[in-house]
Write an enzyme that holds these catalytic residues in place. Structure first.
Site, mmCIF file in Angstrom:
data_model
loop_
_atom_site.group_PDB
_atom_site.id
_atom_site.type_symbol
_atom_site.label_atom_id
_atom_site.label_comp_id
_atom_site.label_asym_id
_atom_site.label_seq_id
_atom_site.Cartn_x
_atom_site.Cartn_y
_atom_site.Cartn_z
ATOM 1 N N TYR A 134 54.299 6.939 -89.841
ATOM 2 C CA TYR A 134 55.503 6.456 -90.979
ATOM 3 C C TYR A 134 55.758 7.579 -91.797
ATOM 4 C CZ TYR A 134 58.316 3.417 -93.914
ATOM 5 O OH TYR A 134 59.168 2.745 -94.757
ATOM 6 N N LYS A 162 57.989 7.060 -87.256
ATOM 7 C CA LYS A 162 59.172 6.392 -87.757
ATOM 8 C C LYS A 162 59.513 7.637 -88.739
ATOM 9 C CE LYS A 162 60.734 2.695 -90.791
ATOM 10 N NZ LYS A 162 60.429 1.539 -91.961
#
Length: 283
Positions: A134, A162
């Site tokens: 992330y 992400k």
């Protein structure tokens, strides 16, 4: 294991006594599944991972896996700026039966690329659950570069990223590098609702979405249209959602999305330990 399509970054609902509203969380899970999403994430940024307790985090992972019961993909927020804490959360997510764990880049400490590689490699070796990197530099102070992501993508247990930086060219650079390395299966997910359409056009395979808390059906439609190559329809859907995409970030996330859910009669509760944030968050 592929995590793709529309994955909802779920809010953490609280009762009036400021404890996790477990019944409300289950209601929200079913509402989102009924409206066509592909996956659900608990204890991410929108789920207030930075301020909830680890006990609350673990309990929400358990509820997610139990309530979903295989209907969609389940992703557990499991990051920390402490590698030891992150390892414990990743191991818990695996034991709970989550499909994947989302692991934020360590924040505040601002590790260099070699430190990021060491951090994620240690987590990948510690558990068998697939990991998603992330990257959200606006919150962490660290922007993981393309070379580092490409190196981590070689590890079997790290399946995607992400990407929540606003740099669209970075998506192209990353996809190009992954293709050169024969790592086409590594998944890139948008971390910004308003950039999902252009990111998919560059090779991203979905989004981890805040907007889908409020309008899951239409956000899912946007992603499905774009992934199928129907960019004319996807552009229309994007602009139908554009005002919502903007208004949900007029205050610090998740303040606006929780207030929107409150207006819809959905479980949301206050925000946990969020000083200076109005619209339903406790001081």
């Amino acid at each position: 294991m592929k995590i793709e399509g529309t994955v909802v970054a779920m809010v953490t609902p609280f009762t009036e006594d400021d404890v996790v509203d477990e019944a409300g969380l289950r209601e929200n899970i079913n509402y989102l599944i009924e409206n066509g999403v592909d996956g659900l994430l608990v204890a991410g940024t929108t789920g207030e991972s930075a301020t909830i307790t680890h006990e609350e985090q673990r309990r929400m992972i358990d509820i997610l896996v139990d309530e979903v019961n295989g209907r969609v993909r389940t992703v557990a927020g499991a990051g920390s700026n402490s590698s030891r804490e992150a390892m414990g959360l990743v191991e818990y997510a695996e034991d709970a039966g989550a499909d994947a764990a989302l692991v934020i880049t360590p924040y505040y400490n601002k590790p260099q690329p070699h430190g990021l590689i060491e951090h994620y490699t240690m987590l990948e070796e510690a558990a068998d659950i697939p990991l998603i990197i992330y990257n959200v530099p606006s919150r962490t102070g660290t922007d993981i570069d393309v070379d580092t992501v490409a190196e981590l993508a070689k590890l079997d247990g790290i399946i995607g990223i992400k990407e929540a930086s606003p740099d669209l060219d970075k998506v192209s650079m990353l996809r190009s590098r992954l293709m050169d390395l024969g790592l086409d299966d590594f998944t890139v997910l948008s971390g910004n609702d308003n950039l999902t359409l252009p990111m998919i056009s560059m090779g991203a395979e979905g989004v981890i979405s805040v907007v889908a808390n409020v309008d899951p059906a239409r956000m899912s439609r946007l992603v499905n249209e774009a992934l199928s190559g129907d960019f004319e329809s996807a552009m229309k859907t994007h602009y139908e959602l554009y005002s919502l995409m903007k208004v949900l970030f007029i205050e610090s996330n998740p303040v606006p999305v929780k207030e929107a859910l409150n207006m819809m009669g959905k479980a949301r509760g206050s925000c946990e330990d969020a000083p200076g944030t109005p619209a339903g968050c406790k001081p």
